[in-house]
Design a protein around this motif. Sequence first.
Motif, PDB file in Angstrom:
ATOM      1  N   VAL A  80       0.870  -1.183   0.000  1.00  0.00           N
ATOM      2  CA  VAL A  80       0.000   0.000   0.000  1.00  0.00           C
ATOM      3  C   VAL A  80       0.905   1.230   0.000  1.00  0.00           C
ATOM      4  N   VAL A  81       0.645   2.131  -0.948  1.00  0.00           N
ATOM      5  CA  VAL A  81       1.500   3.305  -1.116  1.00  0.00           C
ATOM      6  C   VAL A  81       0.670   4.577  -0.946  1.00  0.00           C
ATOM      7  N   VAL A  82       1.231   5.527  -0.214  1.00  0.00           N
ATOM      8  CA  VAL A  82       0.613   6.855  -0.096  1.00  0.00           C
ATOM      9  C   VAL A  82       1.647   7.901  -0.455  1.00  0.00           C
ATOM     10  N   TYR A  83       1.178   9.091  -0.825  1.00  0.00           N
ATOM     11  CA  TYR A  83       2.091  10.173  -1.159  1.00  0.00           C
ATOM     12  C   TYR A  83       2.794  10.698   0.093  1.00  0.00           C
ATOM     13  N   LYS A  84       2.039  10.832   1.189  1.00  0.00           N
ATOM     14  CA  LYS A  84       2.583  11.340   2.438  1.00  0.00           C
ATOM     15  C   LYS A  84       1.855  10.655   3.585  1.00  0.00           C
ATOM     16  N   LEU A  85       2.547  10.478   4.698  1.00  0.00           N
ATOM     17  CA  LEU A  85       1.991   9.730   5.823  1.00  0.00           C
ATOM     18  C   LEU A  85       0.650  10.274   6.296  1.00  0.00           C
ATOM     19  N   ASP A  86       0.507  11.606   6.382  1.00  0.00           N
ATOM     20  CA  ASP A  86      -0.741  12.151   6.911  1.00  0.00           C
ATOM     21  C   ASP A  86      -1.897  12.016   5.943  1.00  0.00           C
ATOM     22  N   ARG A  87      -1.639  11.539   4.693  1.00  0.00           N
ATOM     23  CA  ARG A  87      -2.757  11.216   3.790  1.00  0.00           C
ATOM     24  C   ARG A  87      -3.486   9.975   4.301  1.00  0.00           C
ATOM     25  N   LEU A  88      -2.730   9.078   4.938  1.00  0.00           N
ATOM     26  CA  LEU A  88      -3.365   7.885   5.500  1.00  0.00           C
ATOM     27  C   LEU A  88      -4.156   8.252   6.747  1.00  0.00           C
ATOM     28  N   SER A  89      -3.535   9.002   7.676  1.00  0.00           N
ATOM     29  CA  SER A  89      -4.221   9.418   8.900  1.00  0.00           C
ATOM     30  C   SER A  89      -3.409  10.496   9.598  1.00  0.00           C
ATOM     31  N   ARG A  90      -4.125  11.372  10.295  1.00  0.00           N
ATOM     32  CA  ARG A  90      -3.478  12.372  11.143  1.00  0.00           C
ATOM     33  C   ARG A  90      -3.486  11.949  12.612  1.00  0.00           C
ATOM     34  N   SER A  91      -4.021  10.794  12.888  1.00  0.00           N
ATOM     35  CA  SER A  91      -4.101  10.304  14.259  1.00  0.00           C
ATOM     36  C   SER A  91      -3.009   9.272  14.503  1.00  0.00           C
ATOM     37  N   GLN A  92      -2.209   9.497  15.530  1.00  0.00           N
ATOM     38  CA  GLN A  92      -1.150   8.550  15.872  1.00  0.00           C
ATOM     39  C   GLN A  92      -1.732   7.171  16.153  1.00  0.00           C
ATOM     40  N   LYS A  93      -2.807   7.151  16.917  1.00  0.00           N
ATOM     41  CA  LYS A  93      -3.424   5.877  17.278  1.00  0.00           C
ATOM     42  C   LYS A  93      -3.911   5.141  16.033  1.00  0.00           C
ATOM     43  N   ASP A  94      -4.578   5.854  15.118  1.00  0.00           N
ATOM     44  CA  ASP A  94      -5.117   5.212  13.913  1.00  0.00           C
ATOM     45  C   ASP A  94      -3.999   4.759  12.976  1.00  0.00           C
ATOM     46  N   THR A  95      -2.941   5.574  12.855  1.00  0.00           N
ATOM     47  CA  THR A  95      -1.820   5.207  11.994  1.00  0.00           C
ATOM     48  C   THR A  95      -1.174   3.905  12.457  1.00  0.00           C
ATOM     49  N   LEU A  96      -0.876   3.842  13.738  1.00  0.00           N
ATOM     50  CA  LEU A  96      -0.250   2.631  14.272  1.00  0.00           C
ATOM     51  C   LEU A  96      -1.182   1.429  14.175  1.00  0.00           C
ATOM     52  N   TYR A  97      -2.488   1.671  14.350  1.00  0.00           N
ATOM     53  CA  TYR A  97      -3.452   0.566  14.198  1.00  0.00           C
ATOM     54  C   TYR A  97      -3.412   0.013  12.779  1.00  0.00           C
ATOM     55  N   LEU A  98      -3.449   0.900  11.767  1.00  0.00           N
ATOM     56  CA  LEU A  98      -3.469   0.457  10.372  1.00  0.00           C
ATOM     57  C   LEU A  98      -2.201  -0.314  10.017  1.00  0.00           C
TER      58      LEU A  98
END
Length: 465
Positions: A80-98
């Motif tokens: 899975v590729v994104v342009y920038k990390l915060d495109r996936l999520s701005r939440s630390q908890k949600d990012t680590l969960y994903l």
Amino acid sequence: MATAKKLPETVACYCRVSTENQIENYSIDEQKERLEAFCTAKGWSKPTMFIDPGFSGGNLDRPALRNLLEDVKRGKFSVVVVYKLDRLSRSQKDTLYLIEDVFNKYNVSFVSICENFDTGTPFGKAMIGILSVFAQLEKDQITERFTMGRIGRAKNGLFHGGGNAPFGYTYSDGHLAVNEFEAVQVREVFERFLNGESIHAIQRAMDEKYGGWSAHTRVYNILKNSVYVGMVKFGGVEYDGEHEPIIAPARFYEAQRLMSEHKADNAQKTPFRANFLLSGLVVCGNCGARYHGNHGCYKCYSRAKSDKKYIIDPNCKNPNLKISELDNFIKSEITHIAVDPSPILNDLPTEQTQPTDKQAFEKRLAEISEQQNKLIDLYQAVGVSIESVTERLRELENERGRLENLLVNLPKGVADKRAEWLKNLAICSELLESADVTQGRMYVASVIERITILPSGEVKIKWRI
């Protein structure tokens, strides 16, 4: 069990912007272009695009993201590729969960182009955790700045509800202005409630008279809203507003007191629920606890011990009174006093003069009229610019309107209060017999403040005057 890892060419790309119109320096089209170029440079086949235009990164409730995660769990992708990390999520908890609970679990590498790492390497895994912290920090800073801005507006007396102005006002250029037609209805709601009408009765009367009052919650919300005494609220804190009040503070806070008294009457499980004519009005003259209806009698909670939290003196022996006998006695007293109120009125202090505020307001209104006349004479005699005269006249007229509103809502003088009580007494005497329990309770409460049962069994009435 985790699915086997797919070949690198099974790639999904995810794009997001927070609103449909927000570019954020990387639009959807720009993200797609760079993601496709990245995949081509990696030698991967054309990726599958998942796009969420106009969705916040503060949560995971996004349709394209949900579809991507479902396909990941089905084993359709290995990257899975994104342009920038915060495109996936701005939440630390949600990012680590994903990353940890979805991508890693299903053997999917996560790649962020701008940060130049992927979770297939130990360094990439470490950097994801670090960068997600900063993404959360940025979100928190934005929220803090937004909150501080709203607090600042509230401290300056500005309403923060945007175009959703409270009933009785219009919202224009960041300010609340009185809507006179609606303000008349707001004043009538308070007047009816302070005269002893129930919230449901007020709703029915207002809907019949004006239309649009289909829910009793509208009446309740108006009675509770401090915006009508010139306050604005944010974060549970009230500030002095810059808008013109509709209700005098004394009348507003009297309504709050009455609602506090009657709150238990409207609750589903409470000792003071209005199941009986005198619910909530009867108190023990020995220990001070409330009386409640129980098995045909009004009983002191301390003596009945039916609810521990309402017991004041467990040794109280104040007498019980039959519900029918006390109800009939109070009805008889109301009828008797309605015919001849002199025994009550003669015991009251002599009438005082009207509040000094009223005299001050009337004096200032006379001064405003005089100033307006002088301005007109000055314009006619000297030729002062019409713009300056018009502006000053407008200021004076606005001040007149505020003073006239305050004058109308001044606390009533002794004579007015007595006249109002006598009117309520006549209504209560006339309608009490035909009213249901709820209506009868409101009629009685409009003329009687408290009924005290003394240890001797004597009944003492405190009239609401």
